[in-house]
Enzyme design. Structure first.
Site, mmCIF file in Angstrom:
data_model
loop_
_atom_site.group_PDB
_atom_site.id
_atom_site.type_symbol
_atom_site.label_atom_id
_atom_site.label_comp_id
_atom_site.label_asym_id
_atom_site.label_seq_id
_atom_site.Cartn_x
_atom_site.Cartn_y
_atom_site.Cartn_z
ATOM 1 N N ASP A 1 1.073 -1.126 0.194
ATOM 2 C CA ASP A 1 0.336 0.125 0.287
ATOM 3 C C ASP A 1 0.911 1.423 0.189
ATOM 4 O OD1 ASP A 1 -1.906 1.237 0.301
ATOM 5 O OD2 ASP A 1 -3.105 0.634 1.830
ATOM 6 N N GLU B 1 -0.315 4.783 1.797
ATOM 7 C CA GLU B 1 -0.195 5.630 3.162
ATOM 8 C C GLU B 1 0.604 5.060 3.800
ATOM 9 O OE1 GLU B 1 -2.529 3.746 1.847
ATOM 10 O OE2 GLU B 1 -4.570 5.416 1.376
ATOM 11 N N HIS C 1 -3.264 -0.036 -3.558
ATOM 12 C CA HIS C 1 -3.513 1.057 -3.602
ATOM 13 C C HIS C 1 -4.247 1.514 -4.678
ATOM 14 C CE1 HIS C 1 -4.157 4.804 -2.324
ATOM 15 N NE2 HIS C 1 -3.589 5.685 -3.391
ATOM 16 N N HIS D 1 -1.717 1.113 7.091
ATOM 17 C CA HIS D 1 -1.991 2.211 7.448
ATOM 18 C C HIS D 1 -2.699 1.504 7.869
ATOM 19 C CE1 HIS D 1 -5.546 2.091 5.689
ATOM 20 N NE2 HIS D 1 -4.130 1.835 4.557
ATOM 21 N N HIS E 1 -7.758 4.971 7.869
ATOM 22 C CA HIS E 1 -8.721 4.159 7.431
ATOM 23 C C HIS E 1 -8.961 3.082 6.646
ATOM 24 C CE1 HIS E 1 -6.398 4.625 3.390
ATOM 25 N NE2 HIS E 1 -7.364 3.059 3.022
ATOM 26 N N GLU F 1 -7.238 -3.000 7.584
ATOM 27 C CA GLU F 1 -7.265 -3.567 6.782
ATOM 28 C C GLU F 1 -5.485 -4.823 6.603
ATOM 29 O OE1 GLU F 1 -5.741 -0.825 3.682
ATOM 30 O OE2 GLU F 1 -8.296 0.385 3.747
HETATM 31 ZN ZN LIG Z 1 -3.419 2.291 0.271
#
Ligand SMILES: [Zn+2]
Length: 270
Positions: free
Chosen positions: A8, A10, A61, A105, A116, A135
């Site tokens: 990802d 972030e 992502h 993240h 998030h 996640e």
């Molecule tokens: Zn992401």
């Protein structure tokens, strides 16, 4: 040894702002994807040094076309594009020995950088069998379905803490410390990459101590949406149940089926 890497953006060092860094329209998106590719490559290099013979990197992502294949470590292959049936975990199967999460993240509602859970605009919280997850947990369950342990989670200090709470055996590599949701104290790329490479070597050397995480069947995903209207749209799905005005649940015998139901609910909510 086969290693699966879900990447990802972030949680990458230097990335702190959704408008500037993580959206393809952002002014500094080009820099962020270079940094993301650099962190993925550091984990690939660590896996090679630990003895991996096959390494798959899945771009995880947004549009999932962020990693720069022309700069990808030659020891890896890249899964790019979307949609993909297993989304951030596409490509995982029971032939892999270990999974690594890079640039991850923390879940929505935590003070981590760009926190998030799947959709910042729609999702407030996700539970799997009443365990509050981000996640990291959702994707650890997908790896677990195929009998693969997550051995290393990389990102800020908040996602590292979240990973340790769910997966006590897991190694973590902290490339930045969150100050607020949109600011962090960051390692420079060379230092972040050296840390990731070393953490990957150590995590794969300790593979015999790693544990698979898989919630027992039947698997219930419960999604609290950010508003009641989103929940009402999601609840149109067959076999979904309204738990309260903003929360909808979906149950299946099998983790992958429950995961796909959860993704469909979030899609319908939009
Ligand atoms: Zn992401």
């Amino acid at each position: 040894m086969k290693v699966f890497i879900s990447c990802d953006i972030e949680g990458v060092s230097g990335v702190v702002d959704a408008a500037l860094h993580t959206s393809p329209e952002g002014r500094d998106y080009g820099r962020a994807r270079e940094l993301m590719t650099g962190e993925a490559n550091a984990v690939v290099e660590g896996a090679v040094k630990a003895g991996a013979t096959e390494i798959v990197v899945n771009d995880a992502h947004g549009p999932m076309t962020n990693l720069l294949i022309e700069k990808l470590h030659p020891a890896a292959t890249l899964i790019t594009g979307s949609p993909k049936p297993l989304s951030m975990m596409e490509g995982i199967d029971s032939s892999f020995d270990a999974a690594v999460f890079v640039g991850y993240h923390s879940r929505m509602g935590t003070p981590g950088v760009l926190s998030h859970t799947i959709s910042g605009g729609r999702v407030a919280n996700v539970w799997i069998n009443d365990i509050l997850v981000g996640e990291t947990g959702i994707n650890a369950g997908l790896a677990g379905h195929f009998g693969v342990p997550v051995v290393l989670v990389c990102g800020d200090d908040v996602v590292a803490q979240e990973a340790k709470e769910l997966l006590p055996h897991v190694h973590t590599a902290v490339v930045k410390h969150a100050i607020t949701r949109n600011s962090a104290k960051c390692l420079p790329p060379d230092k972040a990459r050296a840390l990731l490479e070393q953490a990957t070597i150590e995590a794969l050397k300790g593979l015999d101590k790693a544990k698979v995480w898989l919630p027992p069947s039947p698997v219930t995903f419960k999604i609290q949406f950010k508003d009641a209207g989103q929940a009402e749209y999601a609840a149109r799905m067959p076999y979904a149940e309204m738990v309260d005005p903003t929360t909808v649940s979906f149950t299946a015998e099998d983790y992958v089926a429950a995961f796909k139901g959860m993704r469909a609910l979030i899609g319908l909510a939009g």
